[in-house]
Design a protein around this motif. Structure first.
Motif, short mmCIF file in Angstrom:
data_model
loop_
_atom_site.label_atom_id
_atom_site.label_comp_id
_atom_site.label_asym_id
_atom_site.label_seq_id
_atom_site.Cartn_x
_atom_site.Cartn_y
_atom_site.Cartn_z
N GLY A 113 -5.97 7.58 10.65
CA GLY A 113 -5.17 6.61 11.40
C GLY A 113 -4.66 5.45 10.57
N VAL A 114 -4.42 5.68 9.30
CA VAL A 114 -3.98 4.62 8.39
C VAL A 114 -2.47 4.75 8.16
N VAL A 115 -1.77 3.63 8.19
CA VAL A 115 -0.33 3.59 7.97
C VAL A 115 -0.04 2.80 6.70
N PRO A 116 0.56 3.40 5.68
CA PRO A 116 0.90 2.66 4.47
C PRO A 116 2.21 1.89 4.64
N ASP A 117 2.57 1.13 3.62
CA ASP A 117 3.87 0.46 3.60
C ASP A 117 4.96 1.40 3.09
N LEU A 118 4.57 2.26 2.17
CA LEU A 118 5.47 3.27 1.61
C LEU A 118 4.71 4.58 1.50
N LEU A 119 5.38 5.68 1.78
CA LEU A 119 4.75 7.00 1.70
C LEU A 119 5.67 7.92 0.91
N THR A 120 5.15 8.53 -0.14
CA THR A 120 5.95 9.47 -0.93
C THR A 120 5.68 10.90 -0.48
N PHE A 121 6.73 11.70 -0.49
CA PHE A 121 6.60 13.10 -0.08
C PHE A 121 7.50 13.98 -0.94
N ALA A 122 7.23 15.27 -0.92
CA ALA A 122 8.06 16.30 -1.59
C ALA A 122 7.47 17.64 -1.18
N LYS A 123 7.32 18.56 -2.11
CA LYS A 123 6.65 19.85 -1.93
C LYS A 123 6.82 20.45 -0.54
N GLY A 124 5.86 20.19 0.37
CA GLY A 124 5.85 20.85 1.67
C GLY A 124 6.97 20.47 2.61
N VAL A 125 7.75 19.42 2.31
CA VAL A 125 8.84 19.02 3.21
C VAL A 125 9.82 20.17 3.42
N PHE B 11 0.86 -1.19 0.00
CA PHE B 11 0.00 0.00 0.00
C PHE B 11 0.90 1.23 0.00
N ILE B 12 0.81 2.01 -1.09
CA ILE B 12 1.59 3.24 -1.21
C ILE B 12 0.65 4.43 -1.10
N LEU B 13 0.93 5.33 -0.18
CA LEU B 13 0.20 6.59 -0.11
C LEU B 13 1.07 7.70 -0.66
N ASP B 14 0.53 8.41 -1.63
CA ASP B 14 1.20 9.56 -2.23
C ASP B 14 0.77 10.80 -1.46
N GLU B 15 1.70 11.33 -0.65
CA GLU B 15 1.43 12.54 0.14
C GLU B 15 2.30 13.70 -0.35
N VAL B 16 2.66 13.66 -1.63
CA VAL B 16 3.49 14.72 -2.19
C VAL B 16 2.82 16.07 -2.02
N MET B 17 1.52 16.14 -2.31
CA MET B 17 0.80 17.41 -2.19
C MET B 17 0.10 17.56 -0.84
N SER B 18 -0.41 16.48 -0.29
CA SER B 18 -1.23 16.59 0.92
C SER B 18 -0.41 16.56 2.21
N GLY B 19 0.89 16.27 2.11
CA GLY B 19 1.71 16.13 3.30
C GLY B 19 2.23 17.43 3.86
N PHE B 20 2.82 17.32 5.04
CA PHE B 20 3.49 18.42 5.74
C PHE B 20 2.56 19.62 5.98
N GLY B 21 1.42 19.31 6.62
CA GLY B 21 0.56 20.36 7.15
C GLY B 21 -0.57 20.80 6.26
N ARG B 22 -0.56 20.43 5.00
CA ARG B 22 -1.52 20.97 4.04
C ARG B 22 -2.97 20.72 4.47
N THR B 23 -3.26 19.57 5.05
CA THR B 23 -4.64 19.24 5.44
C THR B 23 -4.95 19.56 6.89
N GLY B 24 -4.00 20.23 7.58
CA GLY B 24 -4.19 20.49 9.00
C GLY B 24 -3.70 19.37 9.88
N ALA B 25 -2.98 18.42 9.29
CA ALA B 25 -2.27 17.36 10.01
C ALA B 25 -0.92 17.22 9.33
#
Length: 456
Positions: free
Chosen positions: A273-285, A251-265
């Motif tokens: 409360g879901v944990v993926p096996d792999l999580l991608t990030f960029a942008k807000g990091v 299970f891969i969650l793409d949090e490139v856009m939604s990560g690092f505070g964008r959604t208020g979390a």
């Protein structure tokens, strides 16, 4: 002191524009018909041109300047790192790279404790898929039609919007499916619960028909970004997690856009409360101050490469200047409670204002979002949900949206416009006063789209 945006310098602006038109090849554009704005500077939630026009950035550029423009702590960190060590190959252990990875691991969901650094989101997706395929020994990857995962080879095939079409090889092992979207349900659902149940049933049926033993991964944007700010119904991400667990799918969650505070979390997945096996990030990091992305990796997948070489790498993986900016960004977000600000502004200011706007404008069909991640779905007819412009409209067909964007800019607001939607995605640092300023400009500009709507 005169603010820098008030000092017009049209001669320099013309020179900048001329050099751009002579030498810069722009992405996603027909080169002869674009007219890029020459930008003179930026600060906080604003940027400005050489003619003295200032714009409130309701796009966060490409939804990445989460801490706003020119944050002094991040600028200083880049300067300090440049004086110490500008670059070093990925194979070395470097303090700033290790610290960036440690801080990222602290805020990612669950036990995603190792980080593979890339230069951006598309490369993060490429490597996450590669890891999943090598870990499982399988090839197929499932992704949603309403999605964007990047413009590199595998990422563009995974993408579900029309930007995929010119590059789609139809041989990349990608299977597309319909994700939940109650407003335009593919499942004839009449409630969020039905939409969730039927979307999960649809996905599991596709897995069955494609052969579970051939499916390496399912990749999802935790909250779909460019394709519409689609917030999943309660239980959907957990349901996909369960399908993956049942069939041994990564299970891969793409949090490139939604990560690092964008959604208020810190990450959108945290809301459910879901944990993926792999999580991608960029942008807000690091708000894009220096190119940086990556994959956060579960212990199980990391163990696959404990004694087996991972066949992937990048010259600039974990670049010291990029990592220094990430360290400063994460620390600033904690110290200044930037994630909390995004949640508060979204719940108390943006959400209520957009719902009020929707009630007063004939062209606003649906409001959806959370934090500083919102969309207005613009329609010709509220009763039928017919989009204001056709899917992938261009030229004259797209006139209503082009006129709307022009009205926003005339009012000092820089919008994010995609197909029949405008997204409200200011920096996570946006103040209440700035949010209200932008929402007022948006409200006024929507009078343009109302002219194209039934009862407008």
């Amino acid at each position: 002191m005169t603010p820098p945006f008030a000092v017009a310098d049209p001669e320099t602006g013309a020179a900048v524009k001329a050099a751009d038109r002579a030498h810069v090849f722009h992405s996603w554009s027909a080169q002869a018909v674009i007219d890029p704005l020459a930008v003179a500077g930026a600060e906080g939630s604003y940027f400005w041109d050489y003619d003295g026009n200032r714009y409130l950035d309701f796009s966060s550029q490409l939804v990445n300047t989460n801490i706003g423009h020119q944050h002094p702590k991040v600028v200083a960190a880049i300067q300090e790192q440049a004086a110490k060590l500008c670059t070093i190959a990925p194979g070395f252990a470097v303090d700033v790279r290790s610290e960036a990875a440690r801080l990222i691991a602290e805020v990612t969901p669950g036990d995603l404790n190792q980080v593979f650094f890339t230069n951006g989101g598309a490369e993060a997706v490429e490597n996450a898929v590669r890891m999943a395929r090598l870990h499982t020994g399988r090839h197929k990857v499932f992704s949603a039609y309403r999605s964007y995962h990047g413009a590199t080879s595998t990422a563009i095939n995974l993408t579900g919007d029309p930007r995929r079409w010119p590059s789609d090889t139809a041989s990349a092992g990608v299977v597309h499916f319909w994700g939940p979207y109650l407003y335009r349900s593919q499942f004839h659902a009449t409630s969020e619960e039905q939409e969730c149940e039927r979307a999960l049933e649809h996905l599991e049926q596709l897995v069955a028909f494609e052969g579970p033993q051939s499916v390496a991964a399912i990749i999802l944007e935790s909250v779909v970004g460019t394709a519409g700010i689609l917030v999943p119904p309660a239980g959907y991400l957990a349901g996909v997690r369960e399908i993956c667990d049942r069939y041994g799918i990564v299970f891969i969650l793409d949090e490139v856009m939604s990560g690092f505070g964008r959604t208020g979390a810190w990450f959108a997945a945290d809301h459910w409360g879901v944990v993926p096996d792999l999580l991608t990030f960029a942008k807000g990091v690091n708000s894009g101050y220096v190119p940086l992305g990556g994959v956060a990796i579960s212990p199980e997948i990391a163990a696959t490469f404990a004694t087996r070489a991972y066949p992937g790498g990048l010259t600039y993986s974990g670049h010291p200047l990029a990592c220094a900016s990430a360290v400063a960004t994460i620390n600033a977000m904690r110290e200044e409670r930037i994630v909390e600000n995004a949640a508060d502004i979204g719940e108390r200011v943006i959400g209520p204002a957009l719902r009020d706007i929707a009630a007063r404008h004939a062209s606003v069909g649906e409001v959806r979002g959370l934090g500083v991640f919102w969309a207005l779905d613009l329609v010709k007819d509220k009763a039928t949900h017919e989009p204001l412009v056709p899917y992938n409209a261009a030229g004259a067909d797209n006139a209503p949206m082009a006129e709307f964007a022009a009205a926003c800019k005339k009012g000092g607001l820089w919008p994010f416009v995609n197909m029949n939607r405008t997204h409200v995605v200011p920096p996570c640092t946006v103040t209440e006063a700035e949010a209200k300023e932008g929402l007022a400009a948006l409200d006024e500009a929507l009078s343009v789209t109302d002219r194209y709507a039934v009862n407008g």
